[in-house]
Scaffold this active site. Structure first.
Site, PDB file in Angstrom:
ATOM      1  N   ASN A   1       0.854  -1.178   0.000  1.00 34.05           N
ATOM      2  CA  ASN A   1       0.000   0.000   0.000  1.00 34.05           C
ATOM      3  C   ASN A   1       0.896   1.236   0.000  1.00 34.05           C
ATOM      4  OD1 ASN A   1      -1.774   2.090   0.491  1.00 34.05           O
ATOM      5  ND2 ASN A   1      -2.838   1.084   2.173  1.00 34.05           N
TER       6      ASN A   1
ATOM      7  N   ARG B   1      -2.756  -1.741  -3.528  1.00 34.19           N
ATOM      8  CA  ARG B   1      -3.765  -0.702  -3.470  1.00 34.19           C
ATOM      9  C   ARG B   1      -3.466   0.302  -4.584  1.00 34.19           C
ATOM     10  NH1 ARG B   1      -3.664   4.800  -0.067  1.00 34.19           N
ATOM     11  NH2 ARG B   1      -5.753   5.540  -0.555  1.00 34.19           N
TER      12      ARG B   1
ATOM     13  N   HIS C   1     -10.483   6.187  -1.231  1.00 30.41           N
ATOM     14  CA  HIS C   1     -10.539   5.437   0.039  1.00 30.41           C
ATOM     15  C   HIS C   1     -11.560   4.301  -0.004  1.00 30.41           C
ATOM     16  CE1 HIS C   1      -9.080   9.451   1.897  1.00 30.41           C
ATOM     17  NE2 HIS C   1      -8.032   8.650   1.728  1.00 30.41           N
TER      18      HIS C   1
ATOM     19  N   ARG D   1      -3.709  19.187   1.227  1.00 30.58           N
ATOM     20  CA  ARG D   1      -4.653  19.480   0.143  1.00 30.58           C
ATOM     21  C   ARG D   1      -5.763  20.412   0.626  1.00 30.58           C
ATOM     22  NH1 ARG D   1      -5.571  13.343  -1.426  1.00 30.58           N
ATOM     23  NH2 ARG D   1      -4.077  12.967   0.253  1.00 30.58           N
TER      24      ARG D   1
ATOM     25  N   GLU E   1      -7.201  -1.593   5.368  1.00 32.63           N
ATOM     26  CA  GLU E   1      -7.205  -1.794   3.921  1.00 32.63           C
ATOM     27  C   GLU E   1      -6.452  -3.057   3.538  1.00 32.63           C
ATOM     28  OE1 GLU E   1      -7.229   2.820   2.368  1.00 32.63           O
ATOM     29  OE2 GLU E   1      -5.456   2.039   3.374  1.00 32.63           O
TER      30      GLU E   1
END
Length: 405
Positions: A10, A91, A182, A243, A387
């Site tokens: 990931n 991922r 996500h 961001r 995840e």
């Protein structure tokens, strides 16, 4: 030890995570390289009895160096796992509109991932590096690499939620629309929430807040994504680490036309210099900002803006849920570990029927996957993101299907 295991990679915007997991979702080895491209770089490994072994690097490292370190560590120090890897699950943040499911990685899929990098410039290039290094260091598994996309979970969002109010031509011709992100963790959290609520997943309505360096929120209607805050790219939506989130597009025109800032620099400002970093003028790491919350006015206002923006989104997502919500979920690094954030957010939305249990909220920083609400409240859960387990599960499914063909 279960002989057949999956290596999960990931490669995020600021970390490289890896896990060795079997088909029963048992984790044998887990690690993360954190603070990439900063002066504070460390790799933390957790394995077997979950004791921690930490490696500190003396200098800044790149993703390429970090990935080489991981593969060499596996090969030299953890051979018993390395020799039993039957596939690698990756991922990938953005698959564009063409890719709507988990895919075995082929040349065609690699081209599509690269093409979609324009939508996820902080992630897809790193995801591609993970794939390329996997092919390099595990060449015998070149046809056993699987891509699990964050965008596929959001493919159920209806047109009224994913279309932008710009000429329809841009969607028809260029597929400009809301894609979200996500998704891998949203799928995991949705499944986990249904279990905690003792409900069928397809009758479960949730609002899930995935809060980390990248932050987003999703409305889940009957177990499926109905709306989400990130858009064409992961730049839209909530205030994030670096961001900006939601922004009047005219600000970009102003920066370019009036302030004469080059478009490449504007892109860098909005993606890497804004958010909590830009507002606080100190750091993008919430762990650092929270420690200074009471001592620094700039830090305080940045955290308040973060909470205000998220609170507005939570309230607005009662619309796609038609007011029928089973639970509010906090997940991700900030969502799981910051009692302060959870407290401030619930205070703003308590009029909707949320009541926080202050003691449970504080204790939950040490006890994940449990409730933090009072008895007469809409359920509020903190659920640890995972995840990696979802990636491993999806990878096993794809490899099993390939064997049966």
């Amino acid at each position: 030890m279960e002989k057949k295991v999956i290596l999960v990679l990931n490669c995020g915007s600021s970390t490289i995570k890896f896990s060795i997991i079997n088909f029963k979702k048992k984790i044998f080895l887990k690690g993360v390289i954190d603070y990439l491209k900063t002066s504070k770089v460390c790799a933390m490994w957790t394995h077997l009895n979950f004791s921690k072994e930490i490696f500190y690097f003396k200098k800044k490292i790149t993703y390429k160096i970090g990935l080489k370190f991981i593969f060499n560590l596996l090969k030299n120090q953890f051979k018993k796992y390395y020799n039993n890897i039957i596939g690698v699950g990756h991922r990938v943040v953005h698959g564009g509109e063409e890719i709507k499911k988990t895919s075995l990685i082929t040349k065609e899929i690699l081209i599509k991932i690269k093409k979609s990098s324009i939508y996820a410039p902080l992630h897809n290039p790193n995801n591609l590096l993970g794939i390329k290094n996997s092919l390099k260091y595990l060449p015998h598994l070149s046809d056993k690499n699987v891509a699990i996309f964050d965008t596929t979970f959001h493919s159920t969002i209806p047109k009224i939620a994913f279309l932008y109010a710009i000429p329809y031509f841009f969607y028809k011709k260029h597929k400009i629309r809301r894609y979200g992100a996500h998704g891998i963790n949203y799928l995991y959290i949705t499944q986990k929430s249904a279990v905690l609520l003792n409900k069928n997943i397809y009758s479960t309505n949730l609002i899930i807040c995935h809060l980390g360096n990248g932050a987003s929120i999703t409305a889940i209607v009957k177990g499926k994504s109905a709306d989400t805050s990130m858009g064409l790219t992961p730049l839209e939506g909530l205030v994030m680490g670096t961001r900006c989130g939601d922004l009047d597009p005219s600000i970009i025109f102003y920066l370019y036309e009036i302030l004469k800032i080059p478009i490449k620099k504007i892109k860098k400002i909005l993606m890497k210099k804004s958010g909590l970093l830009g507002l606080s003028e100190i750091n993008s790491d919430f762990r650092i900002l929270e420690k200074q919350y009471k001592d620094n006015i700039q830090t305080e206002i940045s955290i308040k803006i973060f909470c205000y923006r998220l609170s507005k989104y939570i309230a607005s997502y009662f619309v796609p849920l038609n007011g029928k919500i089973d639970a509010l979920i906090f997940t991700g690094g900030i969502g799981e570990n910051s009692g302060l954030i959870r407290k401030k957010i619930i205070k703003k939305i308590q009029f909707l029927g949320f009541k926080l249990d202050k003691i449970k909220n504080i204790n939950n920083n040490f006890q994940k996957n449990s409730s933090i609400h009072q008895e007469k409240s809409i359920p509020i859960f903190v659920i640890a993101a995972d995840e990696e387990k979802m990636i491993a599960s999806e990878t096993f499914k794809i490899l099993k299907n390939c064997e049966q063909k």
